[in-house]
Scaffold this active site. Sequence first.
Site, PDB file in Angstrom:
ATOM      1  N   SER A  60       0.821  -1.290   0.099  1.00 26.42           N
ATOM      2  CA  SER A  60      -0.049   0.242  -0.113  1.00 26.42           C
ATOM      3  C   SER A  60       0.482   0.805  -0.095  1.00 26.42           C
ATOM      4  O   SER A  60       2.124   0.905  -0.393  1.00 26.42           O
ATOM      5  CB  SER A  60      -0.910   0.137   1.332  1.00 26.42           C
ATOM      6  OG  SER A  60      -1.950   0.651   1.451  1.00 26.42           O
ATOM      7  N   ASN A  61       0.432   2.010   0.626  1.00 26.31           N
ATOM      8  CA  ASN A  61       1.202   3.596   0.562  1.00 26.31           C
ATOM      9  C   ASN A  61       0.579   4.626   1.267  1.00 26.31           C
ATOM     10  O   ASN A  61      -0.477   4.012   2.469  1.00 26.31           O
ATOM     11  CB  ASN A  61       1.219   4.480  -0.849  1.00 26.31           C
ATOM     12  CG  ASN A  61      -0.693   5.026  -1.296  1.00 26.31           C
ATOM     13  OD1 ASN A  61      -0.882   5.258  -0.860  1.00 26.31           O
ATOM     14  ND2 ASN A  61      -0.320   4.220  -3.063  1.00 26.31           N
ATOM     15  N   ARG A  62       1.467   5.989   1.519  1.00 25.81           N
ATOM     16  CA  ARG A  62       1.060   6.742   2.926  1.00 25.81           C
ATOM     17  C   ARG A  62      -0.795   7.093   2.580  1.00 25.81           C
ATOM     18  O   ARG A  62      -0.936   8.117   3.773  1.00 25.81           O
ATOM     19  CB  ARG A  62       1.920   7.680   3.102  1.00 25.81           C
ATOM     20  CG  ARG A  62       3.510   6.317   3.227  1.00 25.81           C
ATOM     21  CD  ARG A  62       4.802   7.769   3.671  1.00 25.81           C
ATOM     22  NE  ARG A  62       5.767   7.155   4.278  1.00 25.81           N
ATOM     23  CZ  ARG A  62       6.020   6.536   5.041  1.00 25.81           C
ATOM     24  NH1 ARG A  62       5.530   6.175   6.206  1.00 25.81           N
ATOM     25  NH2 ARG A  62       7.045   5.511   4.907  1.00 25.81           N
ATOM     26  N   ALA A 105      -4.409   7.324  -4.181  1.00 24.42           N
ATOM     27  CA  ALA A 105      -3.005   7.104  -4.984  1.00 24.42           C
ATOM     28  C   ALA A 105      -3.165   5.461  -5.086  1.00 24.42           C
ATOM     29  O   ALA A 105      -2.949   4.482  -4.105  1.00 24.42           O
ATOM     30  CB  ALA A 105      -2.441   7.553  -3.505  1.00 24.42           C
TER      31      ALA A 105
END
Length: 405
Positions: free
Chosen positions: A209-211, A276
């Site tokens: 995943s990402n932030r 995102a």
Amino acid sequence: MFLKGKRIVLGVTGGIAAYKAVYLLRLLQKAGSEVNVIMTEAATHFVGPLTFQSLSRRPVAIDMFQLHKDMDIAHVSFAHWADAIVIAPATANTIAKLAMGLADNLLTSTVLDATCPVVVAPAMESNMWSNPATAENIERLRRRGFFIVGPEAGELASGGAGLGRMAEPEAVLGCVRYALSRDGVLRGRSVVVTAGPTREAIDPVRFISNRSSGKMGYALAQAALDLGADVTLVSGPVHLAAPYGVQLVAVETVAQMQQAVLEAIQAADALIMAAAPVDYRAEHTYPQKVKKEETGDTWQLRLVRNPDILSAVALARPSRLKVLVGFAAETEELVANALLKLERKGLDLIVANDVSARDAGFGVDTNRVVLIDRRGGVESWPLLSKEEVAMRLMQRVAELLLRGE
Ligand code: PMT
């Protein structure tokens, strides 16, 4: 700041949930609204008028025949003064009176005389709520354009549990905001916003995943609502409450987000991709948790590219979809890289953010962006809250839509 300066009549009727109206009053005041409280006689048995009077710093109106210093005939003045009326809690009895058009106390007279939006937050025992009489009354109010928020399921005053608890004050506040926005410039327009990260599973407990926190996308959804649009929010997993009035489509993976977006744009005028989506996913997903004993000290994962949602949208773009906005999360060559993305993805606008700055991009409450349009216009905006960025951007989207671009 949408509720700043808005004039709200808070109607409180006789139920145990009247205590929640005190908190609602505080929320309205914090949002900058001016509030006049009207209580029914029954409500005063649950919470003293002095509580509302001390907090609102205005006299609480209860008696239909009491003359206020600054007002001529009380019920007429409140009805004409208000931008919106919110009745929280609304008992089955008051709901029945409103449905019948009765005007036997100050609150019901005010509502009958008002032309502004009216929000009703029912609170009652679950049998009263499910009684066909109440159901019919609620339906009648809905048909007449009243906004009904709640009730929710949970513990009730009787000690039992069921559907009938008043919606939480935050949700009622959201509904007031929604009700007040319905004649905005984007009335009748449909906007799709994406927000948050995606998650690509490796095994049942691990994912890529990402932030992204979803803050930017959720602020955009709220701004679109505030301008009067119908909003679909396609959201990856985040820890945020959806703005009142959005149609929320919760997704996890890029494949799910792409499918949800392609469905939602069929009836949309604008798409804003603030999400995102994760660019790569694991080539294999394991059905069981991968054990450290199996992998040893190193574990090589092969990743494959995920589809690009905006490119798929550009290919399937229905003629109604007039405005396509992307974001570009960059750590170098901000404008040049964003321009490439604008062209490659066939966008009308791109919002470039330098995600290497500590006060912009992922997770934080602020953003510093450069807005680039397809004619090459470049505008650098100062550091702003994500809410301010969202409202500025939605106003730009509204201009493009209203110009028919
Ligand atoms: O959620 P927050 O914590 O508030 O953070 C906000 C944000 C930094 C996530 C947001 O402002 C932002 O920049 N979103 C875009 C992040 C991104 O994926 O950027 P990108 O440069 O990789 O992608 C460019 C555009 O293509 C974006 O509109 C993206 O949504 C879209 N995209 C990306 C990948 C993919 N598979 N499909 C896409 O459509």
